[in-house]
Scaffold this motif. Sequence first.
Motif, PDB file in Angstrom:
ATOM      1  N   GLN A  72       0.829  -1.203   0.000  1.00 40.91           N
ATOM      2  CA  GLN A  72       0.000   0.000   0.000  1.00 40.91           C
ATOM      3  C   GLN A  72       0.872   1.264   0.000  1.00 40.91           C
ATOM      4  N   ASP A 151     -10.230   1.674   5.274  1.00 35.52           N
ATOM      5  CA  ASP A 151     -10.444   0.249   5.042  1.00 35.52           C
ATOM      6  C   ASP A 151     -11.908  -0.112   5.316  1.00 35.52           C
ATOM      7  N   SER A 164      -8.782  -1.442   0.805  1.00 39.56           N
ATOM      8  CA  SER A 164      -8.033  -0.359   1.438  1.00 39.56           C
ATOM      9  C   SER A 164      -7.734   0.689   0.370  1.00 39.56           C
ATOM     10  N   ASN A 269      -1.477   0.394   9.474  1.00 39.59           N
ATOM     11  CA  ASN A 269      -2.789   0.524   8.847  1.00 39.59           C
ATOM     12  C   ASN A 269      -3.785  -0.523   9.337  1.00 39.59           C
TER      13      ASN A 269
END
Length: 529
Positions: A72, A151, A164, A269
């Motif tokens: 990510q 998310d 996400s 995250n």
Amino acid sequence: MQKKLNFKHVLTQKSVYIAALSACLIAVAAFAVLSLLITRDSRKNNEEFARKTFVRKYETLEKEFRNIEDYQYLLRALIQKDGLKNYKDYSSVLNDLNKKRDLLTDSWYYYYNGTYGTSESSNPLSEVITNKDKAGRYVRIRNSGPGHFRDFLITRNDSIYWVSYDSIARANNKMLYYGSSVSLDDLHQYFINVDKTPNNYAYVFTKEGICITHPEKKYLGKNIFEFTNIKPEDTLCSRTGVGYTERNTNSEYLNVEVTRFIKPLRTDNFEGYAVVNSVNFLIDESVNKTRTYTIYIFLAALFLIVTVFILFQRLANVAYREKEKIQAEKNLLLIENEKMHKAEVINQLQQLKNNINPHFLFNSLNSLYMLIGINKDNAQKFTMNLSRIYRYLIVPPKENIVPVAQEISFIEKYMELLKSRFDEELHFQLIINDQESLEKRIPYLSLQIVTENAIKHNVATIDQPLEITITADAHGITVRNTLQPKTEPVQGEKFGIAYLNQVYAYFKHNPLHISVDGEYFVCFLPLMK
């Protein structure tokens, strides 16, 4: 002169009976002590085994979650670097890399142009960002980590996906949403494949209790506190002193007694918990079976001990001679088999090596053909350099490995040859950090193979020259080139890479390592002594 001891006369009938009786008494005492220790040791070993498997399973889960997070961050860095210029290419390239690395994360984008009221997306799941009501069952995952990604879980066609995403806004009402998605079914199966430790299973849930991985599909997306007997106080791991909670309970999945471990799973995250359930062995039943087997072993041992001692005098010499004969035949077969295997491997390596030389000559003649029409002077220079280089190829080494200094000398001449065709389009640099490395060995033509591979698969122009750097260190040679792949896939046989892998495998050495480091393609060739 000392008299040689005759073992056949030492073991008289009386001594055999005394030795057999002594062995029986020792066996009885040993089996009695063993029976008393079985219960305690079994419980202790079972608990210790469960803790070790829990730690290994948790580390695997944490590592894979951080891999997803690193993906990510990489996607965000690429998007924010160029804004709205190359987001399609970045998404496509990352997806291709994930397929090659067997990763599950799928990159997507959703672009909205408010000026014209148009939109474009690469995945149906991306439409969830602007149309949550019609997307299906939608569950938001909250986190307060520094990652700042948003998310949620979404149900599509009886499958649940973890999505996400982030966004970047531009002038004129232009908005780009980008992110990644992964199927929870595939995610759990992936965890099973990367860690196949028996007698346990694991699942993960968010800090709100939402289950995102579980071996039972029907539990995905459900609240963990509803279908298990986990209580909120079970997640208070900071009070235990070891960072996790441990207790015996009944499994909601297997319906057997398990030792349940719960430990916080936090990344930039994601905030949640990892649960590892280790199946407890049925100690009482195991002990009873062990005791029964002990009795059988004891009776069999008595019979075998007496029989062996009685027959030992008569069979010792015969057995020894038979053993020597069998061992000699076995050694002979092993030697013959090793010779056949070595000959077969050498033959395979020779066939691959024979493919390398014609392959190199074909590419060189093809380059000469194109150069004749462009610059005849350079074509003549190219021809002279080619004749000097091909002397190195006329008599290849028998063992397929050569000194590093010899390969370095050859690659310098080879690069001069390429300069006749590529002038400003190709930048070459050679760095020797360790002079002792020149005395070690590497596969024959390895530097030429890797260099040719870089030129074959990447764009090389005056505006965008191809940079190739060869660095010799103590443990290996690193060939690094700028990663600027051609738009169309390159077709061709992979003689070179197959040849290098075969050479390293034959000498039982670590294989070459290929990776991508940012904007560079890196190939590491280990050195051999």
